[in-house]
Design a protein around this motif. Structure first.
Motif, PDB file in Angstrom:
ATOM      1  N   LEU A   1       0.841  -1.194   0.000  1.00 44.71           N
ATOM      2  CA  LEU A   1       0.000   0.000   0.000  1.00 44.71           C
ATOM      3  C   LEU A   1       0.876   1.245   0.000  1.00 44.71           C
ATOM      4  O   LEU A   1       1.908   1.290   0.667  1.00 44.71           O
ATOM      5  CB  LEU A   1      -0.892   0.004   1.239  1.00 44.71           C
ATOM      6  N   LYS A   2       0.425   2.253  -0.749  1.00 47.54           N
ATOM      7  CA  LYS A   2       1.157   3.518  -0.832  1.00 47.54           C
ATOM      8  C   LYS A   2       1.316   4.169   0.543  1.00 47.54           C
ATOM      9  O   LYS A   2       2.216   4.964   0.779  1.00 47.54           O
ATOM     10  CB  LYS A   2       0.418   4.489  -1.763  1.00 47.54           C
ATOM     11  N   LEU A   3       0.394   3.846   1.402  1.00 45.39           N
ATOM     12  CA  LEU A   3       0.423   4.423   2.740  1.00 45.39           C
ATOM     13  C   LEU A   3       1.662   3.959   3.515  1.00 45.39           C
ATOM     14  O   LEU A   3       2.166   4.664   4.378  1.00 45.39           O
ATOM     15  CB  LEU A   3      -0.844   3.969   3.466  1.00 45.39           C
ATOM     16  N   PHE A   4       2.135   2.770   3.191  1.00 43.07           N
ATOM     17  CA  PHE A   4       3.205   2.164   3.987  1.00 43.07           C
ATOM     18  C   PHE A   4       4.578   2.175   3.317  1.00 43.07           C
ATOM     19  O   PHE A   4       5.569   1.815   3.931  1.00 43.07           O
ATOM     20  CB  PHE A   4       2.845   0.714   4.329  1.00 43.07           C
TER      21      PHE A   4
ATOM     22  N   ASP B   1       7.112   4.110  -0.031  1.00 37.93           N
ATOM     23  CA  ASP B   1       7.180   5.138  -1.072  1.00 37.93           C
ATOM     24  C   ASP B   1       7.692   4.518  -2.366  1.00 37.93           C
ATOM     25  O   ASP B   1       7.877   3.304  -2.459  1.00 37.93           O
ATOM     26  CB  ASP B   1       8.017   6.342  -0.617  1.00 37.93           C
TER      27      ASP B   1
ATOM     28  N   SER C   1      10.704   0.269   4.098  1.00 36.50           N
ATOM     29  CA  SER C   1      10.088   1.286   4.944  1.00 36.50           C
ATOM     30  C   SER C   1      10.045   0.788   6.385  1.00 36.50           C
ATOM     31  O   SER C   1      10.251  -0.389   6.671  1.00 36.50           O
ATOM     32  CB  SER C   1       8.677   1.599   4.452  1.00 36.50           C
TER      33      SER C   1
ATOM     34  N   LYS D   1      10.684   9.623   7.368  1.00 34.41           N
ATOM     35  CA  LYS D   1       9.283   9.362   7.673  1.00 34.41           C
ATOM     36  C   LYS D   1       9.087   7.860   7.541  1.00 34.41           C
ATOM     37  O   LYS D   1       9.839   7.199   6.807  1.00 34.41           O
ATOM     38  CB  LYS D   1       8.378  10.102   6.698  1.00 34.41           C
TER      39      LYS D   1
ATOM     40  N   LYS E   1       7.250   5.905   5.954  1.00 35.21           N
ATOM     41  CA  LYS E   1       7.058   5.223   4.676  1.00 35.21           C
ATOM     42  C   LYS E   1       8.271   5.348   3.770  1.00 35.21           C
ATOM     43  O   LYS E   1       8.315   4.761   2.698  1.00 35.21           O
ATOM     44  CB  LYS E   1       5.813   5.742   3.975  1.00 35.21           C
TER      45      LYS E   1
END
Lengths: 257, 480
Positions: A78-81, A83, A110, A239, A241
């Motif tokens: 998932l893009k949330l987790f 990059d 990440s 960050k 991600k």
């Protein structure tokens, strides 16, 4: 349900390892109280006994992991987790690019992925305090921070390019039996962003006078601060991600007495 | 009456025009200057400067700056890992005009180890942009600022440990031109001084790591222009023609030392003191603080090589802070005659200059293994010790320093040559038919270094190809 079974299993494994001694490829770290980073009058922190992976997690191990947990494959995360650079040095979901080596530390991961990896092994990411505690040892002492050579070596590594392409276990192990805390890659920690460094380091001087102020007398403590501060700087720039070429991780495990 | 009306009609357009002009040119507050359009900034690596921009309207200016950590050469045989803005030390030159809205893209290359940021002294805002630009490797940060004050400003990295980031080369210059621009000149160049601290002493070969302790002590091993020894000498010299006006944008990145910037044989017609509005005239040496800059201008009237130095002079001749401006064109004997006569002058007292002696010159830890290495190391010694007088091709300087190329004096007697390097030489000698009456001081070199440098000299520029060994040097040394 599945999760329950898993937790139950890990519990059994855990208790077994305590009965039968150390976990495979983990080093026993005897906890203690110490003053992290800035020396002088910072607060003492306490680290409990725990076990730490002897090596950083390798590419080979992470390949096994994503086979088992496809949600961490490059194309499925998932893009949330993660990059865009997540597993950038992989050809596809299960293979490295030809230039990469199986026994190099895994990078381009990440924080979410690293954290999940450890949890899936029944472990967790180390806290900053735990990581720094083990990392302040050298080959012969548990706290080598006052030795000029120790600090010089670390600073020299920070300047050497492309160490992430090296293999694990080539640097000498420290007194705990742990390899590569320095000299290979940066490593994720559980609470990497808990030290508030804004990135405007001179402002940080005001925020926490222990960081640089009062360092009029020049001695090994200052060298030590510089080395450690660079780690805090890199952590502060991250960050959860993000994934990075020079950033990997290893896991630790609590010891339940 | 009608006439009067005509007059009025004539005046109205004039009034209108002047009104317009006023509106366009004079803003009480530079923050009110409007911007039109978007453009990408031209960035140049030193010693080049982008084309003037002061005459265009204020724009939204996109600046893309990439941070690279990479290995480079400090001087012959000495490597160093530089941290750079744009791949060079100093970093790329940014040219803006007052009122520009700069959209700054700071890119940290994925191969880099460390997070970085940028503090531009031209920015009005906390940290000079450092707060908004803290960027991890493999990422890009974007922030924007409006250039409110014209001047020449330093930018640098401000990530902890700040001193180390600057010491490794993370600085450069950004120019904010005033409304209408700086007056046009013939040549513009970009020069920035910096001090470097290496683990090994000056000249020690190999990849040299940064030495934090020396940096804290401000005990620099190298003080250089544009990131390395020799970046502005020989073929890299900056150039001009007689009659041209030269403008130098001179910065000082530090981290530790201030610069007494001087051009030997020139007087600065104008100096924008500390890069600001105030102009001083007829200046010999201008002080440039660490983290500061100056704009110097001068017209070159006569041909020749003009040496740029930090007039804290040991830095120039022993640590590298030396550059060259080569001026071509017609001579003007009225302004500078050249040598007119060479007369004998015999004062009382000793004539021979001597360097302080020491018998404790340490031999190199890595002796040359073979002829090739002797040549390589010998060349390094030559460039550090002999080059200033005998010149890069051993041609010497007419009437002052005898040539080493195809030199009969040199080739006639190798032991004499060793003796000259060991003990110095004073008085009249004849080389290739020309008389020289000068002083060469004894050289502070180890026996091995003398063997290497003489081997290099004998095997270059048409000389007799002798090989000089350390034991030959020792023999001459012990004979005395």
């Amino acid at each position: 349900m599945k999760g329950h079974v898993f937790r139950y299993l890990t519990f059994i494994i855990l208790t077994q390892t305590i009965v039968f001694g150390q976990s495979k490829n983990m080093a026993y770290i005897q906890g203690s109280r110490y003053i992290p980073l800035y020396g002088r009058d910072s607060t003492v922190v306490e680290v409990k006994d725990f076990e730490m992976d002897v090596f950083p997690v390798t590419n080979a191990q992470f390949i096994e992991f994503v086979k088992q947990y496809p949600k961490w494959q490059k194309s499925k995360t998932l893009k949330l987790f993660t990059d865009k650079s997540y597993l950038y040095n992989w050809k596809n979901d299960s293979e490295l690019k030809d230039s990469e080596k199986l026994n190099s530390p895994v990078t381009y991961v990440s924080w979410f992925a690293a954290k999940d990896y450890c949890e899936c092994q029944g472990k967790r990411l180390p806290t900053v305090d735990e990581w720094e505690y083990v990392a302040m040892a050298d080959e012969s002492s548990r706290d080598a921070r006052l030795k000029p050579d120790y600090n010089k070596q670390i600073l020299a590594w920070y300047e050497t390019p492309k160490t992430n392409e090296n293999l694990i276990g080539k640097n000498p192990k420290n007194i705990w039996g742990v390899y590569d805390l320095h000299g290979l890659v940066w490593e994720w920690t559980l609470d990497f962003n808990s030290v508030l460094i804004t990135g405007e380091s001179r402002k940080d001087v005001d925020k926490d006078s222990n960081l640089f102020c009062g360092s009029a007398a020049v001695n090994a403590t200052d060298l030590m601060n510089y080395a450690a501060f660079m780690r805090y700087a890199i952590r502060g720039s991250l960050k959860a991600k993000y994934s990075m070429k020079n950033l990997g991780f290893r896991c630790v495990k609590d010891i339940n007495k | 009456m009608k006439n009067q009306l005509n007059y009025l009609l004539l005046f109205i357009p004039l009034l209108l025009i002047s009104c317009f002009n006023n509106q366009e040119k004079n803003y009480e507050n530079t923050s009110e200057i409007p911007v039109s359009r978007e453009m990408t900034a031209e960035l140049t690596s030193p010693p080049n400067v982008p084309t003037p921009v002061g005459r265009r309207k204020a724009k939204k200016l996109i600046v893309e700056m990439e941070i690279l950590e990479k290995e480079g050469e400090m001087t012959d045989g000495v490597r160093y890992v530089y941290w750079t803005f744009g791949g060079t030390v100093p970093g790329s030159f940014i040219r803006t005009r007052v009122g520009d809205e700069v959209e700054f893209h700071l890119q940290n290359h994925p191969d880099n180890k460390l997070p970085h940021n940028i503090d531009l002294h031209a920015v009005t805002g906390p940290g000079g942009g450092a707060e908004s630009s803290f960027v991890a490797p493999g990422h890009e940060k974007v922030f924007s600022f409006k250039t409110l004050n014209p001047g020449l400003y330093v930018y640098h990295c401000a990530t902890a440990p700040v001193g180390m980031h600057i010491a490794n080369g993370m600085y450069g210059l950004i120019l904010v031109e005033p409304e209408g621009g700086l007056p046009l000149v013939d040549k513009e160049y970009y020069i920035m001084q910096g001090d470097f601290y290496t683990k090994g002493a000056n000249g020690e070969r190999g990849l040299q790591p940064f030495d934090m302790q020396k940096a804290v002590d401000e005990n620099a091993d190298y003080v250089v222009f544009n990131g390395k020894v020799g970046s502005l000498t020989g073929d890299n010299a900056i150039t001009a023609k007689v009659g041209e006006t030269v403008r130098l944008f001179v910065g000082n990145g530090g981290p530790g030392l201030v610069s007494s910037f001087h051009v030997i044989g020139e007087i600065f017609d104008k100096v924008h003191i500390e890069g600001g509005n105030k102009i001083n005239e007829n200046v010999q040496t201008t002080l440039i603080p660490a983290g500061g800059a100056a704009i110097v201008e001068f017209k070159v009237d006569v041909p020749g090589t003009f040496i740029l130095v930090d007039h804290s002079i040991f830095r120039a001749f022993n640590k590298g802070a030396l550059g060259m401006l080569k001026v071509e064109g017609e001579e003007d004997k009225k302004i500078y005659s050249g040598e007119i006569r060479d007369d004998i002058y015999l004062p009382e007292g000793p004539g021979l200059q001597e360097m302080p002696t020491t018998n404790e010159i340490v031999e190199s830890k890595i002796p040359a293994k073979n002829f090739d290495e002797q040549m390589k190391f010998g060349k390094q010694v030559y460039m550090q010790t002999c080059f200033a007088c005998h010149q890069s091709e051993g041609q010497g300087v007419p009437n002052a320093f005898p040539p080493l190329a195809k030199s009969d004096y040199l080739n006639a007697d190798v032991n004499r040559a060793i003796g000259v390097v060991l003990h110095g030489l004073t008085g009249e000698i004849t080389v290739n038919g020309e008389k020289y009456n000068s002083v060469m001081t004894r050289q502070m070199l180890s026996s091995e270094e003398i063997a290497n440098v003489l081997t290099y000299v004998y095997n270059s520029w048409g000389n007799s190809k002798k090989v000089v060994t350390t034991s030959m040097v020792e023999n001459v040394k012990n004979k005395k």
